[in-house]
Scaffold this motif. Structure first.
Motif, PDB file in Angstrom:
ATOM      1  N   LEU A 241      -7.140   8.981  -9.762  1.00  0.00           N
ATOM      2  CA  LEU A 241      -7.464   7.209  -8.281  1.00  0.00           C
ATOM      3  C   LEU A 241      -8.172   7.789  -7.817  1.00  0.00           C
ATOM      4  O   LEU A 241      -8.804   7.522  -6.573  1.00  0.00           O
TER       5      LEU A 241
ATOM      6  N   VAL B 280      -3.290   3.521  -2.699  1.00  0.00           N
ATOM      7  CA  VAL B 280      -5.002   3.644  -1.494  1.00  0.00           C
ATOM      8  C   VAL B 280      -5.115   5.327  -0.433  1.00  0.00           C
ATOM      9  O   VAL B 280      -6.153   5.212  -0.826  1.00  0.00           O
TER      10      VAL B 280
ATOM     11  N   HIS C  18       0.930   0.525 -11.215  1.00  0.00           N
ATOM     12  CA  HIS C  18      -0.663   0.468 -11.257  1.00  0.00           C
ATOM     13  C   HIS C  18      -1.063   2.208 -10.127  1.00  0.00           C
ATOM     14  O   HIS C  18      -0.655   1.846  -8.710  1.00  0.00           O
ATOM     15  N   LYS C  19      -2.288   2.657 -10.878  1.00  0.00           N
ATOM     16  CA  LYS C  19      -2.757   3.521 -10.504  1.00  0.00           C
ATOM     17  C   LYS C  19      -3.374   2.399  -9.049  1.00  0.00           C
ATOM     18  O   LYS C  19      -3.356   3.969  -7.609  1.00  0.00           O
ATOM     19  N   SER C  20      -3.790   2.159  -8.364  1.00  0.00           N
ATOM     20  CA  SER C  20      -4.807   1.374  -7.591  1.00  0.00           C
ATOM     21  C   SER C  20      -3.623   0.961  -6.395  1.00  0.00           C
ATOM     22  O   SER C  20      -4.079   1.071  -4.900  1.00  0.00           O
ATOM     23  N   GLU C  21      -2.047   1.390  -6.482  1.00  0.00           N
ATOM     24  CA  GLU C  21      -1.229   0.567  -5.141  1.00  0.00           C
ATOM     25  C   GLU C  21      -1.436   2.096  -4.592  1.00  0.00           C
ATOM     26  O   GLU C  21      -1.029   2.042  -3.691  1.00  0.00           O
TER      27      GLU C  21
ATOM     28  N   GLN D 243       0.511  -1.011   0.464  1.00  0.00           N
ATOM     29  CA  GLN D 243      -0.139   0.174  -0.130  1.00  0.00           C
ATOM     30  C   GLN D 243       0.215   0.995  -0.233  1.00  0.00           C
ATOM     31  O   GLN D 243       1.666   1.513   0.986  1.00  0.00           O
TER      32      GLN D 243
ATOM     33  N   GLU E  91     -10.056   4.795  -6.742  1.00  0.00           N
ATOM     34  CA  GLU E  91      -9.972   3.687  -5.369  1.00  0.00           C
ATOM     35  C   GLU E  91      -9.637   4.577  -4.542  1.00  0.00           C
ATOM     36  O   GLU E  91     -10.155   3.884  -3.637  1.00  0.00           O
TER      37      GLU E  91
END
Length: 395
Positions: free
Chosen positions: A137, A85, A80-83, A3, A139
């Motif tokens: 981002l 949080v 990846h952008k999802s890293e 994260q 998420e």
């Protein structure tokens, strides 16, 4: 996949960021965009101690934030952008509503927008950054750290104005103070470095394009040069600082200006830029003054004189002075400004070591100085990261 959290710190003409990896809060990447809105803006990006500087025109803060996210991806700091949080944002004005960091939702965004009238150079770009990152981002959770929160400890005798009491009671007109994350960080750092006794009575000088002084007693803010808005206090890069209130109706009538026109004059056309007619940047003015430009020298003289006045006043608030701290772009890097400020503080027992001052050392006071004088690089992003972790319960 680990994260990561992103701290975004938008100033009026700059943007700083740091990407942290949890749980150890390791800094993976950091950087800054300077001179946003000018042709000579630069994007500085650092990964593992290797720095890359790009001359890249940034027309606004939205372009700067997009460049930051693109830089993280193209450099493979993230795949990846999802890293990412969570994202934390430094927000200029929280009014009486926010004395602690909060999770950002629709109601918080609405209040930030409502308070933009009180911080026209900052809250709008702060909000634009929030909304841009919601798209970039989607998420990630977002947290707001407010400039005004650190100053919630200022006593009524210092935050009240001499106006009808109903203005305060019904409309919250009072001194709030700003640059909270910076003043808080250097206060905590100074107390860690020099001990509680040496920092019992401390004045911190955040000197950048925006500038403010803060008086701290035992680590708590007891006065701030900025007021109801970040326009108050010191003359700044483009802001007037304190002026006689009668100047406002005078220029409205004399030059047929609207209230919005006057707001622009005071926030964007005044300060170092307005006095010098050259630049809002101390580096440019120092060079011009060295070459004999009298208006550049005048702007610097006024700037230094006002800093000295606030130091004198805040020493009275504190009943003495143990430590004086310089921070932010000018405070950290301009030996000329520090020397000029301290030259008139001998009556407080302040004495600089010129060699240490020129070297931007941590402690720049002479051995026989009665006051500790420190240069502490600010790290507002670490305060933002701390707030993200606390508000969201991340580890």
């Amino acid at each position: 996949m680990s994260q990561k959290i992103l701290a975004i710190n938008s100033g009026s003409s700059s943007l700083k960021f740091k990407l942290y990896e949890l749980p150890d809060q390791t800094v993976l990447a950091n950087g800054h965009v300077d001179r946003i809105g000018q042709r000579n803006s630069t994007f500085t990006f650092e990964i593992h101690g290797k720095q890359n500087v790009q001359a890249e025109a940034m027309k606004d803060h939205l372009a700067a934030i997009q460049a930051v996210v693109n830089g993280l991806l193209t450099s493979h700091v993230i795949e990846h952008k999802s890293e990412i949080v969570a994202v934390g944002h430094r927000i200029s004005h929280g009014g009486r509503f926010y004395t602690h960091p909060v999770r950002i939702d629709a109601a918080v965004k609405a209040k930030i927008k409502e308070l933009s009238v009180l911080s026209p150079l900052h809250n709008p770009v702060n909000l634009a950054g929030i909304e841009a990152l919601e798209k970039i981002l989607p998420e990630a959770q977002e947290v707001a750290t407010f400039d005004t929160s650190f100053h919630a400890t200022i006593p009524a005798k210092a935050y009240m104005y001499g106006l009808p009491y109903s203005y305060f009671e019904d409309h919250d007109i009072r001194r709030y103070g700003f640059h909270g994350p910076s003043h808080e960080y250097v206060t905590l750092k100074a107390r860690e470095l020099f001990g509680e006794q040496q920092t019992h009575r401390m004045i911190t000088c955040h000197l950048g394009n925006g500038a403010s002084l803060c008086a701290e007693l035992d680590g708590k803010s007891v006065n701030s040069s900025m007021g109801f808005t970040p326009l108050a206090g010191l003359l700044m890069g483009t802001r007037s600082g304190d002026i006689d209130p009668e100047i406002i109706p005078f220029i409205e009538e004399r030059f047929h200006l609207s209230s919005e026109d006057v707001r622009k004059v005071l926030n964007q056309d005044s300060g170092l830029l307005g006095l010098s007619g050259i630049s809002n940047d101390v580096r440019d003015l120092s060079e011009a003054a060295h070459e004999g430009n009298s208006r550049a020298q005048l702007a610097l003289d006024v700037y230094v004189h006002q800093i000295q006045q606030y130091i004198g006043a805040y020493t009275t608030d504190l009943d003495g002075l143990d430590t004086l701290v310089f921070t932010a772009g000018v405070g950290e890097h301009s030996a000329i400004v520090r020397q000029a400020v301290c030259a008139q503080l001998g009556y407080l027992g302040v004495k600089l070591d010129e060699a240490k001052n020129q070297a931007n050392a941590l402690s720049i006071e002479a051995p026989d100085s009665q006051v500790k004088v420190a240069v502490i690089p600010t790290d507002e992003e670490s305060i933002i990261a701390r707030d993200i972790i606390q508000v969201l319960g991340l580890n």
